[in-house]
Design a protein around this motif. Sequence first.
Motif, PDB file in Angstrom:
ATOM      1  N   PRO A   1      29.035 -31.530 -14.614  1.00  0.00           N
ATOM      2  CA  PRO A   1      29.249 -30.799 -15.860  1.00  0.00           C
ATOM      3  C   PRO A   1      29.901 -29.444 -15.631  1.00  0.00           C
ATOM      4  O   PRO A   1      30.495 -28.875 -16.534  1.00  0.00           O
ATOM      5  N   ASP A   2      29.783 -28.895 -14.416  1.00  0.00           N
ATOM      6  CA  ASP A   2      30.358 -27.598 -14.080  1.00  0.00           C
ATOM      7  C   ASP A   2      31.422 -27.803 -13.003  1.00  0.00           C
ATOM      8  O   ASP A   2      31.365 -27.241 -11.923  1.00  0.00           O
ATOM      9  N   ALA A   3      32.410 -28.631 -13.321  1.00  0.00           N
ATOM     10  CA  ALA A   3      33.394 -29.068 -12.337  1.00  0.00           C
ATOM     11  C   ALA A   3      34.214 -27.911 -11.779  1.00  0.00           C
ATOM     12  O   ALA A   3      34.590 -27.927 -10.604  1.00  0.00           O
ATOM     13  N   ARG A   4      34.504 -26.900 -12.599  1.00  0.00           N
ATOM     14  CA  ARG A   4      35.331 -25.796 -12.106  1.00  0.00           C
ATOM     15  C   ARG A   4      34.617 -25.014 -11.016  1.00  0.00           C
ATOM     16  O   ARG A   4      35.229 -24.606 -10.024  1.00  0.00           O
ATOM     17  N   LEU A   5      33.308 -24.813 -11.178  1.00  0.00           N
ATOM     18  CA  LEU A   5      32.549 -24.136 -10.132  1.00  0.00           C
ATOM     19  C   LEU A   5      32.582 -24.932  -8.838  1.00  0.00           C
ATOM     20  O   LEU A   5      32.712 -24.372  -7.750  1.00  0.00           O
ATOM     21  N   PHE A   6      32.442 -26.246  -8.946  1.00  0.00           N
ATOM     22  CA  PHE A   6      32.493 -27.076  -7.746  1.00  0.00           C
ATOM     23  C   PHE A   6      33.861 -26.999  -7.092  1.00  0.00           C
ATOM     24  O   PHE A   6      33.967 -26.961  -5.862  1.00  0.00           O
ATOM     25  N   ALA A   7      34.908 -26.972  -7.892  1.00  0.00           N
ATOM     26  CA  ALA A   7      36.253 -26.851  -7.339  1.00  0.00           C
ATOM     27  C   ALA A   7      36.389 -25.562  -6.540  1.00  0.00           C
ATOM     28  O   ALA A   7      36.964 -25.546  -5.448  1.00  0.00           O
ATOM     29  N   GLN A   8      35.855 -24.478  -7.074  1.00  0.00           N
ATOM     30  CA  GLN A   8      35.938 -23.188  -6.391  1.00  0.00           C
ATOM     31  C   GLN A   8      35.126 -23.202  -5.101  1.00  0.00           C
ATOM     32  O   GLN A   8      35.604 -22.779  -4.041  1.00  0.00           O
ATOM     33  N   ALA A   9      33.883 -23.674  -5.182  1.00  0.00           N
ATOM     34  CA  ALA A   9      33.020 -23.697  -4.003  1.00  0.00           C
ATOM     35  C   ALA A   9      33.603 -24.582  -2.908  1.00  0.00           C
ATOM     36  O   ALA A   9      33.586 -24.227  -1.724  1.00  0.00           O
ATOM     37  N   GLU A  10      34.138 -25.737  -3.284  1.00  0.00           N
ATOM     38  CA  GLU A  10      34.710 -26.651  -2.305  1.00  0.00           C
ATOM     39  C   GLU A  10      36.004 -26.099  -1.714  1.00  0.00           C
ATOM     40  O   GLU A  10      36.266 -26.241  -0.516  1.00  0.00           O
TER      41      GLU A  10
ATOM     42  N   ASP B   1      33.717 -27.529   2.056  1.00  0.00           N
ATOM     43  CA  ASP B   1      32.576 -28.443   2.058  1.00  0.00           C
ATOM     44  C   ASP B   1      32.449 -29.162   0.723  1.00  0.00           C
ATOM     45  O   ASP B   1      33.053 -28.771  -0.277  1.00  0.00           O
ATOM     46  N   THR B   2      31.635 -30.203   0.722  1.00  0.00           N
ATOM     47  CA  THR B   2      31.168 -30.804  -0.519  1.00  0.00           C
ATOM     48  C   THR B   2      29.670 -30.542  -0.617  1.00  0.00           C
ATOM     49  O   THR B   2      29.009 -30.257   0.391  1.00  0.00           O
ATOM     50  N   PHE B   3      29.131 -30.653  -1.816  1.00  0.00           N
ATOM     51  CA  PHE B   3      27.749 -30.245  -2.059  1.00  0.00           C
ATOM     52  C   PHE B   3      26.986 -31.373  -2.754  1.00  0.00           C
ATOM     53  O   PHE B   3      26.722 -31.321  -3.959  1.00  0.00           O
ATOM     54  N   PRO B   4      26.614 -32.396  -1.988  1.00  0.00           N
ATOM     55  CA  PRO B   4      25.986 -33.572  -2.595  1.00  0.00           C
ATOM     56  C   PRO B   4      24.521 -33.387  -2.954  1.00  0.00           C
ATOM     57  O   PRO B   4      23.975 -34.177  -3.727  1.00  0.00           O
TER      58      PRO B   4
ATOM     59  N   VAL C   1      23.470 -21.250  -7.002  1.00  0.00           N
ATOM     60  CA  VAL C   1      23.806 -20.882  -5.629  1.00  0.00           C
ATOM     61  C   VAL C   1      24.320 -22.114  -4.896  1.00  0.00           C
ATOM     62  O   VAL C   1      23.685 -23.176  -4.923  1.00  0.00           O
ATOM     63  N   PHE C   2      25.471 -21.976  -4.254  1.00  0.00           N
ATOM     64  CA  PHE C   2      26.018 -23.012  -3.388  1.00  0.00           C
ATOM     65  C   PHE C   2      25.730 -22.623  -1.944  1.00  0.00           C
ATOM     66  O   PHE C   2      26.004 -21.488  -1.541  1.00  0.00           O
ATOM     67  N   ILE C   3      25.184 -23.549  -1.172  1.00  0.00           N
ATOM     68  CA  ILE C   3      24.893 -23.292   0.240  1.00  0.00           C
ATOM     69  C   ILE C   3      25.840 -24.134   1.083  1.00  0.00           C
ATOM     70  O   ILE C   3      25.747 -25.363   1.110  1.00  0.00           O
ATOM     71  N   ALA C   4      26.761 -23.454   1.772  1.00  0.00           N
ATOM     72  CA  ALA C   4      27.800 -24.114   2.569  1.00  0.00           C
ATOM     73  C   ALA C   4      27.451 -24.078   4.051  1.00  0.00           C
ATOM     74  O   ALA C   4      26.576 -23.320   4.485  1.00  0.00           O
ATOM     75  N   ARG C   5      28.150 -24.884   4.828  1.00  0.00           N
ATOM     76  CA  ARG C   5      28.017 -24.797   6.284  1.00  0.00           C
ATOM     77  C   ARG C   5      28.563 -23.459   6.766  1.00  0.00           C
ATOM     78  O   ARG C   5      29.580 -22.980   6.272  1.00  0.00           O
TER      79      ARG C   5
END
Length: 203
Positions: free
Chosen positions: A34-43, A48-51, A103-107
């Motif tokens: 539902p918040d695809a733009r945020l995922f695009a930015q984080a990725e 990374d991807t955030f499954p 919060v997105f937690i990346a490698r």
Amino acid sequence: MKARTVRTGLLTLTLCGALLSTLAPKGVAQARRPDARLFAQAEYYSGDTFPFETRTPRGVRVYAVRRPAPEALRAIDDGLTELFAVARRHGYGARLSYTDYTVFIARADRTRDSAGAYSPDIAVGAAQYAGSVYDQGGYIYAAGMVLSTEPCAFLIAEHERDFQRIANVTRYEGEHIVLYHNDRRLYEQTADHSRGGGHPILK
């Protein structure tokens, strides 16, 4: 990161969500989100991807590359708890709810700084930091990055220990967002660390 330049030794980035959305390549976002733009930015910025999706005990939404440790989730809450208390002392009232935040937690792109201290950080393009003490040859290491001020979202690196550092990074990234919604003038003065200054901004 040098403590003489940023008092905490942590470099945090504040980037406008509207600007980032123009930089993220089409097709990166997952349509089912539902918040695809945020995922695009984080990725785009982490690679990374955030499954994995969860929430902290107090309700912060978390997306991660793998299941976060319970200590990491509590540290996110702790950082926001400290921030909200300081913000209220300054008379602020907007965006002081845990459920306002994602919060997105990346490698981590590195786990130790130049002095050998444990320092999980994310590598991003140098941009306005080019030529500064942070520049590593076209990129910099940041403890965290604000992805959007509305909705309230930021990116941090995953930690295996020293979870107090997650609390600190959360407090400092959240600080930029709280200032954006409560004191736009101070936000504009402090958002870009390439011009000096550091955290904490609010004391």
